[in-house]
Scaffold this active site. Structure first.
Site, PDB file in Angstrom:
ATOM      1  N   GLU A   1       0.807  -1.217   0.000  1.00 43.47           N
ATOM      2  CA  GLU A   1       0.000   0.000   0.000  1.00 43.47           C
ATOM      3  C   GLU A   1       0.843   1.271   0.000  1.00 43.47           C
ATOM      4  O   GLU A   1       1.983   1.280   0.473  1.00 43.47           O
ATOM      5  CB  GLU A   1      -0.901   0.004   1.239  1.00 43.47           C
TER       6      GLU A   1
ATOM      7  N   CYS B   1       3.416   8.553   0.976  1.00 42.12           N
ATOM      8  CA  CYS B   1       4.015   7.624   1.928  1.00 42.12           C
ATOM      9  C   CYS B   1       4.151   6.282   1.212  1.00 42.12           C
ATOM     10  O   CYS B   1       3.149   5.667   0.852  1.00 42.12           O
ATOM     11  CB  CYS B   1       3.098   7.518   3.144  1.00 42.12           C
TER      12      CYS B   1
ATOM     13  N   CYS C   1       7.034  -6.861   6.933  1.00 41.50           N
ATOM     14  CA  CYS C   1       8.235  -6.304   7.580  1.00 41.50           C
ATOM     15  C   CYS C   1       8.815  -7.326   8.544  1.00 41.50           C
ATOM     16  O   CYS C   1       8.079  -7.914   9.337  1.00 41.50           O
ATOM     17  CB  CYS C   1       7.871  -5.024   8.329  1.00 41.50           C
TER      18      CYS C   1
ATOM     19  N   CYS D   1       7.473  -4.897  15.094  1.00 40.71           N
ATOM     20  CA  CYS D   1       7.130  -4.024  16.228  1.00 40.71           C
ATOM     21  C   CYS D   1       5.729  -4.406  16.705  1.00 40.71           C
ATOM     22  O   CYS D   1       4.846  -4.669  15.887  1.00 40.71           O
ATOM     23  CB  CYS D   1       7.168  -2.561  15.805  1.00 40.71           C
TER      24      CYS D   1
ATOM     25  N   CYS E   1       2.365  -2.675  15.351  1.00 36.55           N
ATOM     26  CA  CYS E   1       2.298  -2.309  13.935  1.00 36.55           C
ATOM     27  C   CYS E   1       1.634  -3.422  13.115  1.00 36.55           C
ATOM     28  O   CYS E   1       2.048  -4.584  13.180  1.00 36.55           O
ATOM     29  CB  CYS E   1       3.713  -2.063  13.425  1.00 36.55           C
TER      30      CYS E   1
ATOM     31  N   CYS F   1      -0.309   5.714  10.357  1.00 37.74           N
ATOM     32  CA  CYS F   1       0.968   5.081  10.688  1.00 37.74           C
ATOM     33  C   CYS F   1       0.712   3.726  11.324  1.00 37.74           C
ATOM     34  O   CYS F   1      -0.096   3.609  12.244  1.00 37.74           O
ATOM     35  CB  CYS F   1       1.730   5.917  11.710  1.00 37.74           C
TER      36      CYS F   1
HETATM   37  N1  SAH Z   1       9.528   0.765   9.309  1.00 28.15           N
HETATM   38  C1  SAH Z   1       9.801   2.126   9.467  1.00 28.15           C
HETATM   39  C2  SAH Z   1       8.865   3.037   8.732  1.00 28.15           C
HETATM   40  C3  SAH Z   1       7.392   2.675   8.695  1.00 28.15           C
HETATM   41  S1  SAH Z   1       6.403   2.857  10.109  1.00 28.15           S
HETATM   42  C4  SAH Z   1       9.815   2.511  10.925  1.00 28.15           C
HETATM   43  O1  SAH Z   1       9.373   1.724  11.735  1.00 28.15           O
HETATM   44  O2  SAH Z   1      10.297   3.596  11.226  1.00 28.15           O
HETATM   45  C5  SAH Z   1       6.105   4.605  10.319  1.00 28.15           C
HETATM   46  C6  SAH Z   1       5.919   5.004  11.792  1.00 28.15           C
HETATM   47  O3  SAH Z   1       4.687   4.532  12.332  1.00 28.15           O
HETATM   48  C7  SAH Z   1       7.005   4.431  12.677  1.00 28.15           C
HETATM   49  O4  SAH Z   1       7.489   5.403  13.551  1.00 28.15           O
HETATM   50  C8  SAH Z   1       6.247   3.360  13.423  1.00 28.15           C
HETATM   51  O5  SAH Z   1       6.879   3.007  14.616  1.00 28.15           O
HETATM   52  C9  SAH Z   1       4.915   3.991  13.618  1.00 28.15           C
HETATM   53  N2  SAH Z   1       3.848   3.061  13.981  1.00 28.15           N
HETATM   54  C10 SAH Z   1       3.807   1.716  13.857  1.00 28.15           C
HETATM   55  N3  SAH Z   1       2.638   1.233  14.294  1.00 28.15           N
HETATM   56  C11 SAH Z   1       1.907   2.296  14.711  1.00 28.15           C
HETATM   57  C12 SAH Z   1       0.584   2.458  15.232  1.00 28.15           C
HETATM   58  N4  SAH Z   1      -0.215   1.431  15.412  1.00 28.15           N
HETATM   59  N5  SAH Z   1       0.181   3.709  15.518  1.00 28.15           N
HETATM   60  C13 SAH Z   1       0.973   4.779  15.299  1.00 28.15           C
HETATM   61  N6  SAH Z   1       2.218   4.685  14.795  1.00 28.15           N
HETATM   62  C14 SAH Z   1       2.674   3.462  14.508  1.00 28.15           C
HETATM   63 FE1  SF4 Z   2       8.339  -2.695  10.463  1.00 30.04          FE
HETATM   64 FE2  SF4 Z   2       6.099  -1.659  11.412  1.00 30.04          FE
HETATM   65 FE3  SF4 Z   2       8.254  -1.827  12.962  1.00 30.04          FE
HETATM   66 FE4  SF4 Z   2       8.231  -0.070  10.953  1.00 30.04          FE
HETATM   67  S1  SF4 Z   2       6.887  -0.047  12.748  1.00 30.04           S
HETATM   68  S2  SF4 Z   2       9.886  -1.488  11.505  1.00 30.04           S
HETATM   69  S3  SF4 Z   2       7.014  -1.226   9.446  1.00 30.04           S
HETATM   70  S4  SF4 Z   2       7.115  -3.551  12.114  1.00 30.04           S
END
Ligand code: SAH
Ligand code: SF4
Length: 350
Positions: free
Chosen positions: A96, A109, A116, A120, A123, A340
């Site tokens: 996406e 974006c 991934c 995390c 996420c 995000c």
């Molecule tokens: N993988 C990269 C970029 C994509 S995520 C990274 O992690 O930096 C973009 C941002 O959204 C990151 O800061 C991530 O930690 C945050 N993020 C992930 N899950 C989220 C959620 N459920 N709510 C808000 N931000 C979130």
């Molecule tokens: Fe991967 Fe989501 Fe963590 Fe970014 S926030 S590194 S996309 S698992």
């Protein structure tokens, strides 16, 4: 698999395109013409490249393609400002991208991977596991898609943020080549300041970026200022603990002179207390940085809840008192799962 698994011109650098054209016995300037058609006129059809000789056009048609992505889903936020597109790659993989319209800019974006590997905890992308890296052409094509769309309204893509699905620094070469291609002066001509790469803390990738002569914006997904908590939230912290991430980030600032952004997604009763805020303030005090607080966006099936607004503001206040510039990121497109951490590469429930 589509039948035309031939060369995707979007995978090539300007030099590589030139080499190809010269190999084909054409003069170099033909490569510049093709480049302009792709990245300036935004065509994906060699048949339209009317200043090329017919034979060259035919050869491009037969032996190459300009990888337009298939759109298999679209969703628009109620205010019409945020738009999410679900793309399907030639091998059927889904990913996406999101277009965010602001008063003076249009930010895309983009995703760098399908899924991934970092995982995390809060996420949606991380929860789905990792499938594969996106190619240079697939990363670039996401931007070209929106560039074409905006061109119809006489508008342009002004910013590209690598904050979609995936960890961009684990797909460094393809991600960087896509940035270089989008930067090229004969095409979209997006300057270094128009790009932001967000990382969960892949230290070798941050160091590599610091050594590049092209200084894009760097965003670090911090989320916690102590290793014990960060280990849990951002599992790559066990490989590259905080002090290494901070050293690499300081090195980046030193080399580029650029202010970095620290992103903190705030989850209720997890990383949002006054003590957590004070620890962040201690960690970042005096750095050339900016903090972006992101109240957690809801993810289906996730036990993590967003921090209430008042607590987000208290968190902000502590950082501001420590003279750290801190903004609260506006929730964008969360109702269409375009916020995000919400991207999953799945069809929206009907
Ligand atoms: N993988 C990269 C970029 C994509 S995520 C990274 O992690 O930096 C973009 C941002 O959204 C990151 O800061 C991530 O930690 C945050 N993020 C992930 N899950 C989220 C959620 N459920 N709510 C808000 N931000 C979130
Ligand atoms: Fe991967 Fe989501 Fe963590 Fe970014 S926030 S590194 S996309 S698992």
């Amino acid at each position: 698999m589509k039948p035309d698994d031939n060369l995707n011109l979007l995978d090539l650098s300007a030099d590589e395109l030139q080499r190809l054209v010269v190999e084909w016995g054409e003069p170099r300037f033909r490569a510049a013409q093709i480049w302009r058609w792709i990245y300036h006129t935004l065509t994906d059809d060699p048949g339209e490249m009317v200043n090329l000789p017919k034979d060259l056009r035919r050869r491009l048609e037969e032996e190459t393609h300009i990888g337009r992505l298939e759109v298999v889903g679209e969703a628009m936020s109620e205010d019409g400002l945020t738009e999410k597109v679900l793309f399907q790659a030639d091998d059927g993989q889904l990913f996406e991208s999101v277009l965010m319209r602001y008063t003076n800019r249009n930010s895309v974006c983009v995703s760098s991977q399908v899924g991934c590997p970092i995982g995390c905890v809060f996420c949606a992308t991380g929860n789905q596991g990792f499938t594969r890296n996106l190619t240079t052409g697939e990363i670039t094509a996401q931007v070209l898609h929106f560039a074409r769309k905006l061109a119809e309204e006489n508008a342009h893509v002004t910013n590209v943020v690598l904050m979609g699905m995936g960890e961009p620094l684990l797909n460094f070469d393809n991600m960087w080549q896509a940035i270089m291609n989008l930067n090229d002066r004969e095409g979209l001509a997006l300057g270094a300041r128009r790009f932001t790469v967000s990382t969960s803390g892949v230290v070798p990738g941050i160091e590599r970026m610091a050594h590049e002569s092209f200084a894009v914006g760097l965003a670090i997904s911090l989320h916690a200022a102590d290793n014990a908590l960060r280990d849990k939230l951002v599992p790559i912290n066990r490989t590259y603990p905080l002090d290494q991430v901070m050293d690499a980030t300081r090195f980046y600032i030193e080399r580029t002179g650029r202010r970095v952004t620290f992103e903190i997604a705030l989850a209720k009763d997890v990383n949002d207390s006054i003590d957590h805020a004070q620890a962040v303030a201690e960690l970042l005090r005096g750095m050339l940085c900016h903090v972006n607080l992101i109240p957690l966006n809801p993810v289906p099936g996730s036990p993590y809840l967003p921090t209430p607004k008042e607590q987000v503001m208290r968190f902000q206040e502590i950082l501001v008192q420590a003279r750290i510039q801190t903004t609260i990121r506006l929730a964008r497109g969360t109702a269409i799962q375009a916020g995000c951490g919400q991207l999953r590469g799945q069809h929206l429930p009907k």
